[in-house]
Design a protein around this motif. Structure first.
Motif, short mmCIF file in Angstrom:
data_model
loop_
_atom_site.label_atom_id
_atom_site.label_comp_id
_atom_site.label_asym_id
_atom_site.label_seq_id
_atom_site.Cartn_x
_atom_site.Cartn_y
_atom_site.Cartn_z
N VAL A 93 0.88 -1.17 0.00
CA VAL A 93 0.00 0.00 0.00
C VAL A 93 0.92 1.22 0.00
O VAL A 93 1.89 1.28 0.76
N LEU A 94 0.61 2.17 -0.88
CA LEU A 94 1.44 3.38 -0.93
C LEU A 94 1.50 4.05 0.44
O LEU A 94 0.50 4.06 1.17
N PRO A 95 2.65 4.62 0.78
CA PRO A 95 2.83 5.21 2.12
C PRO A 95 1.72 6.18 2.55
O PRO A 95 1.28 6.15 3.69
N GLY A 96 1.24 7.02 1.68
CA GLY A 96 0.22 7.99 2.04
C GLY A 96 -1.15 7.40 2.35
O GLY A 96 -2.03 8.09 2.87
N TYR A 97 -1.32 6.11 2.07
CA TYR A 97 -2.60 5.44 2.29
C TYR A 97 -2.53 4.40 3.41
O TYR A 97 -3.51 3.70 3.67
N ARG A 98 -1.39 4.29 4.06
CA ARG A 98 -1.23 3.28 5.11
C ARG A 98 -1.98 3.69 6.38
O ARG A 98 -2.26 4.86 6.61
N HIS A 99 -2.29 2.69 7.19
CA HIS A 99 -2.95 2.87 8.49
C HIS A 99 -4.35 3.45 8.34
O HIS A 99 -4.83 4.17 9.22
N LYS A 100 -4.99 3.14 7.21
CA LYS A 100 -6.35 3.61 6.96
C LYS A 100 -7.28 2.46 6.59
O LYS A 100 -8.41 2.70 6.20
N GLY A 101 -6.78 1.23 6.68
CA GLY A 101 -7.62 0.07 6.39
C GLY A 101 -7.45 -0.54 5.00
O GLY A 101 -8.08 -1.54 4.69
N TYR A 102 -6.60 0.06 4.17
CA TYR A 102 -6.42 -0.48 2.82
C TYR A 102 -5.69 -1.82 2.82
O TYR A 102 -6.00 -2.70 2.01
N GLY A 103 -4.73 -1.97 3.69
CA GLY A 103 -4.05 -3.27 3.80
C GLY A 103 -5.02 -4.36 4.21
O GLY A 103 -4.96 -5.48 3.71
#
Length: 164
Positions: A93-103
């Protein structure tokens, strides 16, 4: 909720492979930098992969999927089947989208995909020294099955699996 606008689709074209390559490299380079991995000391790390490597994976019938939000690819995962085990490759997951549930969206997709294929378990190999990632997989039900030190790698590989 922002995650409701995200969707996953299979990567099938050369253009989508090229877009996936950028996501993989941009995602893995952050950990490579944290662990001082370079193309010289760890050329097999996904941060240093190339389009030819992705094409070879595709030729081996490794299924590849992109995670998209608002038309932009923000994540990637490849799933390799061998016998009755499925392997997760290059989940990113691209760094700017991490820790938001995408993984979690990607890992849930993998679980559903392999179950639909009749799989009993899913496996992954990760950098053991990356404790944040290791704990993330443990949180999703993975168990450590072994550690191995390879002469050509500057870290220990942690093998993990989850019964699905």
């Amino acid at each position: 909720m922002i995650l409701e606008k995200a969707h996953i689709k299979e990567i099938t074209t050369e253009e989508s492979l090229a877009n996936s390559l950028k996501v993989i490299k941009d995602s893995f380079i952050t950990v490579a930098r944290q662990l001082s991995l370079t193309e010289e000391n760890c050329p097999s790390n996904p941060a240093f992969t190339n389009l030819e490597n992705l094409k070879k994976m595709k030729d081996k019938d490794i299924r590849m999927f992109g995670l998209f939000e608002k038309g932009n690819q923000i994540g990637f995962v490849a799933i390799e089947k061998t016998d009755d085990i499925f392997y997760i490759e290059r989940l990113s997951v691209l760094p700017g989208y991490r820790h938001k549930g995408y993984g979690k969206l990607l890992i849930d997709f993998v679980f559903n995909y392999v179950k639909a294929q009749g799989a009993k378990k899913v496996s992954i190999g990760i950098i053991n020294e990356n404790s944040v990632l290791k704990n993330w997989y443990i949180m999703y039900g993975f168990n450590e099955t072994g550690l191995k030190r390879y002469e050509h790698l500057p870290f220990t590989v942690c093998f993990m699996e989850k019964i699905v």
